[in-house]
Write an enzyme that holds these catalytic residues in place. Structure first.
Site, short mmCIF file in Angstrom:
data_model
loop_
_atom_site.label_atom_id
_atom_site.label_comp_id
_atom_site.label_asym_id
_atom_site.label_seq_id
_atom_site.Cartn_x
_atom_site.Cartn_y
_atom_site.Cartn_z
N GLU A 125 0.80 -1.23 0.00
CA GLU A 125 0.00 0.00 0.00
C GLU A 125 0.83 1.28 0.00
O GLU A 125 0.60 2.19 0.81
CB GLU A 125 -0.98 -0.04 1.18
CG GLU A 125 -1.89 -1.26 1.11
CD GLU A 125 -2.74 -1.49 2.35
OE1 GLU A 125 -2.79 -0.61 3.22
OE2 GLU A 125 -3.37 -2.57 2.44
N GLU B 76 -6.08 -10.71 -1.35
CA GLU B 76 -6.91 -10.48 -0.15
C GLU B 76 -8.38 -10.42 -0.55
O GLU B 76 -9.06 -9.43 -0.30
CB GLU B 76 -6.49 -9.17 0.54
CG GLU B 76 -5.02 -9.12 0.92
CD GLU B 76 -4.62 -7.89 1.74
OE1 GLU B 76 -5.51 -7.18 2.24
OE2 GLU B 76 -3.41 -7.65 1.88
O1 G3I Z 1 -5.53 -8.64 18.96
C1 G3I Z 1 -6.10 -7.42 19.46
C2 G3I Z 1 -6.96 -7.70 20.66
O2 G3I Z 1 -6.14 -8.19 21.70
C3 G3I Z 1 -7.65 -6.39 21.08
O3 G3I Z 1 -8.53 -6.67 22.12
C4 G3I Z 1 -8.45 -5.82 19.91
C5 G3I Z 1 -9.09 -4.47 20.26
O4 G3I Z 1 -9.32 -3.70 19.12
O5 G3I Z 1 -7.56 -5.61 18.84
C6 G3I Z 1 -6.95 -6.81 18.37
O6 G3I Z 1 -6.10 -6.51 17.31
C7 G3I Z 1 -6.72 -6.17 16.10
C8 G3I Z 1 -6.25 -7.17 15.03
O7 G3I Z 1 -6.73 -6.79 13.78
C9 G3I Z 1 -6.70 -8.61 15.32
O8 G3I Z 1 -8.07 -8.69 15.27
C10 G3I Z 1 -6.29 -4.77 15.72
O9 G3I Z 1 -6.85 -3.85 16.62
C11 G3I Z 1 -6.75 -4.45 14.32
O10 G3I Z 1 -6.17 -3.21 13.91
C12 G3I Z 1 -6.26 -5.52 13.37
O11 G3I Z 1 -6.79 -5.25 12.10
C13 G3I Z 1 -6.15 -5.87 11.01
C14 G3I Z 1 -5.78 -4.78 10.00
O12 G3I Z 1 -5.25 -5.36 8.83
C15 G3I Z 1 -4.69 -3.88 10.56
O13 G3I Z 1 -3.50 -4.59 10.71
C16 G3I Z 1 -7.11 -6.86 10.39
O14 G3I Z 1 -7.30 -7.97 11.27
C17 G3I Z 1 -6.54 -7.37 9.07
O15 G3I Z 1 -7.51 -8.13 8.40
C18 G3I Z 1 -6.19 -6.18 8.17
O16 G3I Z 1 -5.59 -6.69 6.99
C19 G3I Z 1 -5.20 -5.71 6.03
C20 G3I Z 1 -3.97 -6.23 5.32
O17 G3I Z 1 -2.96 -6.54 6.25
C21 G3I Z 1 -3.48 -5.22 4.30
N1 G3I Z 1 -4.53 -4.86 3.36
C22 G3I Z 1 -5.78 -4.44 3.96
C23 G3I Z 1 -6.29 -5.48 4.95
C24 G3I Z 1 -7.62 -5.09 5.52
O18 G3I Z 1 -7.49 -3.91 6.28
#
Ligand code: G3I
Length: 378
Positions: free
Chosen positions: A165, A270
């Site tokens: 990105e 994705e």
């Molecule tokens: O694990 C913690 C948990 O302990 C906590 O209680 C909770 C509270 O918000 O957060 C949890 O972590 C979250 C994690 O996902 C696991 O669920 C993060 O806040 C959240 O920011 C994270 O989001 C991920 C996001 O990328 C940011 O990294 C999504 O799962 C993931 O699907 C998404 O994937 C991205 C790709 O890497 C890049 N392209 C876009 C795609 C979708 O956004």
């Protein structure tokens, strides 16, 4: 003529059939027994890898239903979160390799095409990286980060999302800490370093909205720029966070052809298809309002109506026939998650909604969309 010579041709024929059935397939390499099971990976084994993004529960084995599904249906895996910078390299001298090691072992044990996601991304960065403000230190840091991680999994991780990105919607390079401190050539540094750490790994530029004309042009410039400077880049990862109407099949096809023409493989990295309304498409809608629990924004909290289920199935079938048509250009199609319940789209762009973007429902059962894809090959 004795009895043996009479049966010899039949015997040879049977051995040949047995040999062909047991022979490795191009993708995922199931043996005879496994290749007879109807599954996504077997159905598309002559087209491309079929992957899924997976998370902690599947990696450490606690989510046994997810694990069963992964083993049965997919021949490629991507770590949804555990290899992002903030997780794998949270402090300057600390690398967390426990989960990534387990992830790689899972892939190896199941003979899968293993993806690394993602080395350089402005998001989910460890906070300390933002404090690095001179170019020599940043170049050293980027080199160390990539060399250490790619090097550790050399020959094990098959494909790396090297940069994620990096583009704005108009195709220009996005402002990020890496661009700010190192200038535009940080991409070159990242790809060169990854290639040096594992010359055999497939190196990918991964982004969303890569079907939009301006962004597509930007991605092609990025590829050409690297190629002209003698830097290895093997593939474009079109993320594929799509909806029921957009992008159109035409836009997707034009993009596949354009990236192929630029001399790189195409990956769908994705894939998921949201069935919920998007607040940004609502003219005059105030996004800052709290939409949680709002019926209009979360219209299917209990189950997906048949009419939408059918639309989703049709959309997936259309997209997959297009992918199959371009199987010579596409190496892998990866879903962003295993089942609806675990999709990030239940929490984005509005928290607490019930979305249905994948092929398996909340009980890990195949949906109509799954059947519609499988039927394409019957
Ligand atoms: O694990 C913690 C948990 O302990 C906590 O209680 C909770 C509270 O918000 O957060 C949890 O972590 C979250 C994690 O996902 C696991 O669920 C993060 O806040 C959240 O920011 C994270 O989001 C991920 C996001 O990328 C940011 O990294 C999504 O799962 C993931 O699907 C998404 O994937 C991205 C790709 O890497 C890049 N392209 C876009 C795609 C979708 O956004």
């Amino acid at each position: 003529m004795n009895l043996f010579s009479h049966f010899r041709p039949i015997g040879l024929f049977c051995i040949l059939i047995l040999f062909m059935a047991c022979k490795d397939k191009p993708n995922g390499k199931p043996g005879m027994e496994e290749s007879l099971v109807p599954s996504l990976k077997n159905t598309f084994s002559y087209d491309f890898f079929i992957g899924a993004a997976i998370n902690g529960g599947a990696i450490n084995g606690s989510d046994t239903l997810a694990l069963d599904l992964i083993r049965r249906e997919f021949n490629s895996i991507t770590p949804e979160n555990i290899m992002k910078w903030e997780h794998i390299h949270p402090f300057p001298d600390k690398f967390n390799f426990e989960m990534p090691d387990k992830y790689v072992r899972l892939g190896q044990k199941n003979n899968m095409h293993i993806v690394g996601h993602t080395l350089v991304w402005h998001s989910q960065l460890a906070e300390w990286v933002a404090q690095v403000n001179d170019s020599a230190s940043m170049a050293g840091l980027l080199t160390e980060h990539i060399t250490k991680i790619v090097g550790r999994y050399k020959g094990k991780i098959d494909s790396w999302d090297v940069v994620n990105e990096a583009l704005n919607e108009d195709g220009s390079l996005r402002e990020s800490i890496f661009k700010e401190v190192l200038g535009d050539h940080y991409l070159e540094l990242a790809f060169r370093t990854a290639a040096k750490a594992d010359p055999e790994a497939q190196l990918v530029y991964n982004d969303y909205n890569l079907t939009h004309p301006e962004k597509r042009e930007g991605a092609i410039r990025l590829v050409k720029n690297l190629q002209e400077n003698g830097v290895k880049i093997d593939a474009i990862g079109m993320q594929g966070h799509w909806n029921l109407e957009r992008p159109t099949l035409e836009e997707i096809e034009t993009s596949i052809l354009a990236y192929h023409k630029a001399g790189v493989k195409v990956l769908i990295t994705e894939l998921d298809i949201t069935v919920l309304p998007n607040p940004w498409e609502l003219e005059g809608a105030e996004v800052s309002q709290n939409f949680e629990g709002n019926k209009f924004m979360n219209p299917y909290p209990e189950s997906l109506p048949d009419s939408v289920q059918n639309q989703l199935a049709e959309r997936y079938a259309d997209i997959f026939s297009l992918f199959a048509k371009h199987r010579d250009k596409i190496d892998r199609v990866t879903f962003w998650g295993i089942n609806d319940g675990a999709s990030w789209l239940n929490g984005w762009p509005i928290k607490g909604r019930t979305n249905y973007p994948l092929l398996f429902d909340r009980n890990y059962r195949p949906k109509k969309a799954y059947e519609s894809i499988m039927k394409l090959k019957k």
